[in-house]
Design a protein around this motif. Structure first.
Motif, PDB file in Angstrom:
ATOM      1  N   PRO B  14       0.825  -1.219   0.000  1.00  0.00           N
ATOM      2  CA  PRO B  14       0.000   0.000   0.000  1.00  0.00           C
ATOM      3  C   PRO B  14       0.853   1.259   0.000  1.00  0.00           C
ATOM      4  CG  PRO B  14      -0.688  -1.517   1.737  1.00  0.00           C
ATOM      5  CD  PRO B  14       0.627  -1.998   1.234  1.00  0.00           C
ATOM      6  N   TYR B  15       0.231   2.359  -0.342  1.00  0.00           N
ATOM      7  CA  TYR B  15       0.875   3.669  -0.321  1.00  0.00           C
ATOM      8  C   TYR B  15       1.156   4.080   1.129  1.00  0.00           C
ATOM      9  CZ  TYR B  15       1.442   8.725  -0.994  1.00  0.00           C
ATOM     10  OH  TYR B  15       1.912  10.010  -1.001  1.00  0.00           O
ATOM     11  N   PRO B  17       1.338   7.227   3.286  1.00  0.00           N
ATOM     12  CA  PRO B  17       1.132   8.677   3.316  1.00  0.00           C
ATOM     13  C   PRO B  17       2.194   9.336   4.185  1.00  0.00           C
ATOM     14  CG  PRO B  17      -0.837   7.461   4.079  1.00  0.00           C
ATOM     15  CD  PRO B  17       0.299   6.496   4.029  1.00  0.00           C
ATOM     16  N   GLY B  18       2.446  10.622   3.921  1.00  0.00           N
ATOM     17  CA  GLY B  18       3.347  11.377   4.785  1.00  0.00           C
ATOM     18  C   GLY B  18       2.821  11.375   6.213  1.00  0.00           C
ATOM     19  N   GLN B  20       1.332  12.198   9.674  1.00  0.00           N
ATOM     20  CA  GLN B  20       0.419  13.212  10.210  1.00  0.00           C
ATOM     21  C   GLN B  20       0.627  13.227  11.720  1.00  0.00           C
ATOM     22  OE1 GLN B  20      -1.043  15.083   8.140  1.00  0.00           O
ATOM     23  NE2 GLN B  20      -0.986  13.855   6.279  1.00  0.00           N
ATOM     24  N   LYS B  22       0.845  13.835  15.700  1.00  0.00           N
ATOM     25  CA  LYS B  22      -0.098  14.313  16.723  1.00  0.00           C
ATOM     26  C   LYS B  22       0.496  15.525  17.445  1.00  0.00           C
ATOM     27  CE  LYS B  22      -3.184  11.053  16.143  1.00  0.00           C
ATOM     28  NZ  LYS B  22      -2.707   9.738  15.761  1.00  0.00           N
ATOM     29  N   THR B  31       3.769  17.377   3.883  1.00  0.00           N
ATOM     30  CA  THR B  31       2.732  16.816   2.998  1.00  0.00           C
ATOM     31  C   THR B  31       2.120  17.876   2.089  1.00  0.00           C
ATOM     32  OG1 THR B  31       1.100  16.957   4.792  1.00  0.00           O
ATOM     33  CG2 THR B  31       2.141  14.824   4.463  1.00  0.00           C
ATOM     34  N   GLU B  33       0.824  20.732   2.412  1.00  0.00           N
ATOM     35  CA  GLU B  33      -0.403  21.428   2.778  1.00  0.00           C
ATOM     36  C   GLU B  33      -0.190  22.927   2.623  1.00  0.00           C
ATOM     37  OE1 GLU B  33      -1.915  18.156   6.029  1.00  0.00           O
ATOM     38  OE2 GLU B  33      -0.039  19.235   6.282  1.00  0.00           O
ATOM     39  N   PHE B 113       1.853   6.926  -5.553  1.00  0.00           N
ATOM     40  CA  PHE B 113       0.615   6.157  -5.630  1.00  0.00           C
ATOM     41  C   PHE B 113       0.404   5.525  -7.016  1.00  0.00           C
ATOM     42  CE2 PHE B 113      -2.930   6.471  -2.389  1.00  0.00           C
ATOM     43  CZ  PHE B 113      -3.376   5.196  -2.634  1.00  0.00           C
ATOM     44  N   ALA B 215      -7.297  20.339   1.905  1.00  0.00           N
ATOM     45  CA  ALA B 215      -6.843  18.940   2.017  1.00  0.00           C
ATOM     46  C   ALA B 215      -7.735  18.143   2.968  1.00  0.00           C
ATOM     47  CB  ALA B 215      -5.394  18.886   2.490  1.00  0.00           C
ATOM     48  N   GLY B 216      -8.201  18.790   4.022  1.00  0.00           N
ATOM     49  CA  GLY B 216      -9.032  18.108   5.009  1.00  0.00           C
ATOM     50  C   GLY B 216     -10.444  17.832   4.555  1.00  0.00           C
TER      51      GLY B 216
END
Lengths: 355, 355
Positions: B14-15, B17-18, B20, B22, B31, B33, B113, B215-216
């Motif tokens: 699977p890909y 993702p960068g 995220q 907390k 990423t 943004e 991707f 993005a969100g």
């Protein structure tokens, strides 16, 4: 269709969603939406700050939400996968489990999308007809070969299976995956989530679109063994890792934590359904015993089509499927009490009883 | 992995993702943004009333949004399809066009991707290496056999192709579909949307995640001939008809109508990128000429890994890919001016120049 589309999709028959009318004056009882808004806590969490963070990607694990769901159902977080509506969860499940040419068994009629998914993933659809009184016959689901997918309560009938029958189906199919689609479970039927402790071949799918009043936010989820959930996440992370947006994650997490609002609204719907069912029966309708937020009903005097059009002319929208063996029936969402009173009034008019 | 997962997915990678994080104290430049919030009009439309309608399904056609996009790009509404992020649009495109065993050509490195989608749909991935200076060589994309997919500007390099080269690729591949992924187009490159008037083998994909700061909210879209768009919608209506939630539809439509905010924020990012690039070069970095909201850079004195970890220790998160031929590079999102100043300060420290 372009000249580039794959041959296998050229004859695909997509799902037809219920009409989403632009006319706001209609009483909309055609897509099983909840007449009550979402939990005020869901609304609050969106407005307070989440909007200003929209430039940031959401958490691809949607941990806040999977944690809240796991707590609600006494599961581990790793036993929950979330999707962009339960339709996406169903799509991922077909991707993961329904091999090309393998069998996928489901009731007919049921949710119309099952057949579409079987087509798109080229698995062999084995629709199992309902009994003459439109019930699922559990005997027909024992010892099958292939994946089994049952909506409980079933749609569009609203009739629920009891847990013993479901357990028999799961137990007799230990080599097969059994998927129970519990979209409407909160309106009177019993969830089979507790069976997850005992069986590794069970996947339960639910949604926030009905009992949690969040159809517009697109949140569905699956519960199963950690292994099944890791399969679904493997598909998700190969297809669309950020499948849930920030606002829907927060709203759904707030909604599932608001037990009081949930209980109050679902009880109101159940009560309205019982009153409405009684009234329809008094007008000569056959009404199937529903455990959902809709009823499936036919008139002794009006055809399904006549009744559908008659209501439509009176600005009331219900769902008419127009195919056998359910062409006499319409599916009516349970709305607010006053919506149902207007529907009863219109029905009396149509039967020549009201004027 | 469960015992039910299809064989074909058991080795799927699977890909990733960068990250995220907390930890809210981090300066997050990993990423791509947008540092600026979404258009105030997007925020307003969510708060004002849309939240209270969340119990209703969204418009499966998302007409408000497809109309707004079509108006913006002078297209017809039927030339626009929307997705749950441009990742979903890419996934639908692979579903629709990349037949099992057929070729799909894309640059390498590019958006990670593409390879994952080629794997999941079992098409034959034909990664075409970049030149030594990490550019796409347009000559290598002429007269190919199979679908062509190019990110313009490319990621993670940020380098854009000029429109003549893109047109040559489209024209020389009239039997092939050419997909141009314009996720970062608004930061300095030229869109090939105008070519849609001339070529029926072109599909352009864009997103609201970067230049529109959403993005969100997860909104991507495709533009193409009516036939190509009808293919994508055929897949969508067979997979997840309600793929966009109500709030994201409204927010994105409001965002694309707010031209002033869009221009102001993207110009600020371009200006910050130019200043930042100059500063990095002064510190001995090689910085690829970027037309995106990120730069791809390598130090003459620190390895990519050292630089990545050094920044991380100073609470600045950038993206490090750690593979050839780009293992010396890190990808740095263009944030606010003050974020970039802190990054320059940290870089000087790491080079032993700041103290």
């Amino acid at each position: 269709m372009s000249r580039f589309l794959k041959k296998q999709y050229q004859n695909l028959e997509p799902y037809t969603p219920g009409e989403q009318p632009k006319n706001q004056k209609l009483i909309k009882l055609n897509t099983n939406e909840n007449p009550f808004g979402p939990s005020p806590r869901a609304a609050a969490v969106i407005s307070s700050g989440e909007v200003s963070k929209l430039m940031l990607y959401p958490d691809p694990e949607a941990s806040e939400l999977t944690t809240a769901i796991a707590q609600y159902y006494n599961l581990e977080k790793e036993q929950v996968a979330v999707g962009n509506g339960s339709d996406e969860i169903l799509a991922f499940s077909f991707m993961a489990y329904a091999s090309e040419g393998s069998n996928i068994w489901f009731p007919d009629p049921s949710y119309g999308f099952y057949k579409v998914y079987a087509d798109i993933y080229r698995s062999k659809a084995g629709p199992i007809p309902l009994t003459e009184d439109l019930r699922i016959d559990p005997k027909k689901y024992k010892n099958l070969n292939g994946t089994i997918l049952i909506a409980n309560p079933n749609a569009p009938t609203g009739i629920a299976l009891n847990l013993n029958d479901i357990e028999d189906i799961i137990a007799s199919n230990s080599s097969n995956l059994v998927i129970i689609d519990e979209a409407y479970i909160d309106f009177g039927a019993k969830s089979c989530v507790p069976f997850l402790q005992k069986y590794d071949n069970l996947l339960v799918i639910q949604t926030f679109s009905k009992s949690r009043s969040l159809a517009g936010a697109r949140v569905g989820f699956a519960m199963g063994s950690k292994e099944l959930i890791s399969d679904l996440n493997r598909i998700k992370f190969s297809f669309n890792p950020y499948n849930l947006n920030r606002l829907s994650i927060s709203a759904a997490a707030a909604a599932i934590r608001d037990e009081a609002y949930f209980q109050q609204t679902r009880q109101t719907i159940i009560k309205t359904r019982e009153t409405f069912t009684k009234q329809l029966k008094e007008l000569g309708f056959t009404v199937l015993p529903s455990s959902a937020n809709f009823v499936f009903a036919k008139s002794s005097r009006l055809s399904g089509e006549e009744y559908f059009h008659g209501l439509r002319e009176r600005n009331i929208l219900v769902r008419y499927f127009g195919k056998e063996p359910i062409s006499d029936y319409v599916r009516i969402t349970i709305g607010r009490e006053e919506d149902m009173e207007q529907l009863i009034f219109a029905t009396k008019e149509l039967l020549g009883k009201g004027n």
